[in-house]
Write an enzyme that holds these catalytic residues in place. Structure first.
Site, PDB file in Angstrom:
ATOM      1  N   SER A 102       0.835  -1.199   0.000  1.00  0.00           N
ATOM      2  CA  SER A 102       0.000   0.000   0.000  1.00  0.00           C
ATOM      3  C   SER A 102       0.875   1.257   0.000  1.00  0.00           C
ATOM      4  CB  SER A 102      -0.975  -0.044   1.182  1.00  0.00           C
ATOM      5  OG  SER A 102      -2.026   0.866   1.022  1.00  0.00           O
ATOM      6  N   ASP A 248      -9.190  -5.990  -4.592  1.00  0.00           N
ATOM      7  CA  ASP A 248      -8.671  -4.921  -3.729  1.00  0.00           C
ATOM      8  C   ASP A 248      -9.648  -3.744  -3.752  1.00  0.00           C
ATOM      9  OD1 ASP A 248      -7.247  -2.727  -2.579  1.00  0.00           O
ATOM     10  OD2 ASP A 248      -5.348  -3.653  -3.128  1.00  0.00           O
ATOM     11  N   HIS A 276      -7.324  -5.919  -0.020  1.00  0.00           N
ATOM     12  CA  HIS A 276      -6.270  -5.015   0.434  1.00  0.00           C
ATOM     13  C   HIS A 276      -5.755  -5.546   1.771  1.00  0.00           C
ATOM     14  CE1 HIS A 276      -4.193  -1.225  -0.212  1.00  0.00           C
ATOM     15  NE2 HIS A 276      -4.312  -0.961   1.075  1.00  0.00           N
TER      16      HIS A 276
END
Length: 298
Positions: A102, A248, A276
């Site tokens: 991320s 995601d 995610h």
């Protein structure tokens, strides 16, 4: 494993190492507002078994690392990149394989641009290409506004959970824990059932080991990369693997595809059903992909 507080970029950072120090090193860089312990030890063990020395750490403003008053001491993505390099310096590591998740993926891209000599390889996971306007786009999406960027905004389930906290913020520790469990559920993909009990144990640990739990929100105030940094991505010459999930909700799949397209020579591994997060059923596939990517560059 061995925990250690290190001085980096003028601050204290909590770190933890696994494996033999003489082996090729990995530095694991977590995402926004996320502690280093969110790198699963089962996944780390697979990397260690593959012959590597692995370090994870708490970003500034998370976990046991130094926390800030952001209004008095603002910082940038470049400062977070310097923190990561400071961890390598503290361990006496000249260059490492960087694995970023991320926001950590953006930090690793920036390190690859600014300090390619410190990077043996990059693995960019569930992230997005380094670019201007990313923070502003997310702010618009989470305020229910239309976004103008070409890449898609977060999925409705992600927007909904973050907007719920804006309209009805947690009032005590238990509500804060409950909310973070809701966030984790919204971030999870379809590859495995969501394990609420395990998630709750992890969230409780996160709150109880944090110097200042509220400080992690400061990562949302970090400005977007500069135009110069974003444009420099086309000049990145570090071997790069992009790992992304088809489910995601924070960075929909187009973000992973764009990262692989914009980083010269990057390879893309799209994992079916991954959200995610780092789901246990995919630890083996993720580890094998990373080890294969790094084996020729060790």
């Amino acid at each position: 494993m061995a925990e250690r507080m290190v001085k980096s970029n003028g601050i204290e950072l909590w770190t933890e190492s696994f494996g033999e120090p003489g082996n090729p090193p990995f530095l694991l860089v977590m995402g926004a507002s996320a502690q280093g312990i969110l790198w699963p030890e089962e996944l780390i063990d697979l990397l260690v078994a593959g012959g590597h020395y692995v370090i994870r750490y708490d970003h500034r403003d998370t976990g046991q690392s130094t926390s800030f008053d952001f209004q008095k001491n603002p910082y940038t993505l470049a400062d977070l990149a310097k923190d990561a390099l400071g961890v390598l310096d503290a361990y006496g590591i000249a260059a490492a394989h960087l694995v970023g998740a991320s926001l950590g993926g953006m930090i690793c891209q920036l390190i690859g641009i600014l300090h390619p000599e410190r990077v043996l390889s990059l693995t960019v996971m569930m992230s997005t290409p380094l670019r201007t306007g990313v923070v502003e786009t997310f702010a618009q999406a989470f305020q229910g506004q239309a976004t103008t960027e070409a890449l898609p905004p977060p999925a409705p389930r992600a927007i909904e959970v973050f907007m719920s906290a804006a309209t009805n913020p947690p009032g005590n520790l238990q509500e804060a824990i409950d909310y973070q469990v809701k966030v984790a559920r919204a971030m999870s993909g379809s590859v495995a059932p969501f394990d609420e009990q395990e998630c709750r144990r992890t969230v409780e640990r996160i709150f109880h080991r944090a110097r200042n739990p509220a400080a992690s929100a400061n990562h949302g105030l970090v400005p977007s990369p500069t135009r110069e940094q974003a444009e420099a991505l086309k000049n990145l010459r570090v071997p790069t693997l992009v790992i992304h999930g088809t489910d995601d909700p924070m960075f929909p799949p187009a973000h992973g595809i764009a990262a692989a397209e914009r980083i010269p020579g990057a390879r893309l591994l799209m994992l079916e059903g991954m959200g995610h997060d780092l789901p246990r059923p995919l630890f083996g596939e993720i580890a094998r992909a990373i080890l294969a990517h790094t084996s020729a560059k060790a």
